[in-house]
Design a protein around this motif. Structure first.
Motif, PDB file in Angstrom:
ATOM      1  N   LYS A 154     -80.237 -53.777   0.147  1.00  0.00           N
ATOM      2  CA  LYS A 154     -80.839 -54.857  -0.619  1.00  0.00           C
ATOM      3  C   LYS A 154     -79.816 -55.494  -1.552  1.00  0.00           C
ATOM      4  O   LYS A 154     -78.807 -54.888  -1.896  1.00  0.00           O
ATOM      5  N   SER A 167     -90.851 -58.473 -11.350  1.00  0.00           N
ATOM      6  CA  SER A 167     -90.889 -57.125 -10.814  1.00  0.00           C
ATOM      7  C   SER A 167     -90.870 -56.045 -11.890  1.00  0.00           C
ATOM      8  O   SER A 167     -91.294 -54.919 -11.636  1.00  0.00           O
ATOM      9  N   LYS A 178     -92.358 -47.009  -9.997  1.00  0.00           N
ATOM     10  CA  LYS A 178     -92.855 -47.084  -8.640  1.00  0.00           C
ATOM     11  C   LYS A 178     -91.738 -46.739  -7.664  1.00  0.00           C
ATOM     12  O   LYS A 178     -90.560 -46.880  -7.992  1.00  0.00           O
ATOM     13  N   GLU A 238     -90.558 -48.366  -5.306  1.00  0.00           N
ATOM     14  CA  GLU A 238     -89.685 -49.505  -5.099  1.00  0.00           C
ATOM     15  C   GLU A 238     -88.685 -49.718  -6.228  1.00  0.00           C
ATOM     16  O   GLU A 238     -87.793 -50.561  -6.122  1.00  0.00           O
ATOM     17  N   ASP A 239     -88.824 -48.971  -7.315  1.00  0.00           N
ATOM     18  CA  ASP A 239     -87.846 -49.020  -8.393  1.00  0.00           C
ATOM     19  C   ASP A 239     -86.621 -48.165  -8.089  1.00  0.00           C
ATOM     20  O   ASP A 239     -85.637 -48.203  -8.834  1.00  0.00           O
TER      21      ASP A 239
END
Length: 118
Positions: free
Chosen positions: A43, A63, A87, A89-90
């Motif tokens: 990413k 975010s 989370k 995704e962190d």
């Protein structure tokens, strides 16, 4: 002689909290933009928070807004990132950065500290 050193990363459960620290040295006594960035494998690097020494204004993308808080202790020359309600995704490598206000991009970077949320 500028040095930024992050600490405080590690593994945390989803919904938990973690505080990252960025100890700085060698920065000139001028206004700086200081921020936290993260990058996960595969990413692009993403800014997660920023603050400005001259005004104290802060910035958060959607975010992280409402979950992350950036702060600066001028006396201790340390930048903090308080993260709550983490989370999965962190999960990423988190970097501290600084640059003189007005610069096009960040000039100084730390080595990073890994945050893993499961």
């Amino acid at each position: 002689h500028v040095q930024l050193v992050e600490s405080g990363g590690g593994s945390v459960q989803a919904g938990g909290s973690l505080r990252l620290s960025c100890a700085t040295s060698g920065l000139s006594p001028i206004p700086y933009a200081m921020g936290w960035f993260r990058q996960a494998p595969g990413k692009e690097r993403q800014g997660v928070a920023a603050t400005y020494t001259g005004s104290g204004h802060t910035y958060y993308p959607d975010s992280t807004k409402g979950r992350f808080t950036i702060s600066l202790d001028n006396a201790e020359h340390t930048l903090y990132l308080q993260m709550t309600d983490l989370k999965p995704e962190d999960t990423a490598m988190y970097y501290c950065a600084a640059t003189p206000c007005g610069a096009a991009d960040y000039k100084y970077w730390g080595q990073g500290t890994q945050v893993t949320v499961s």
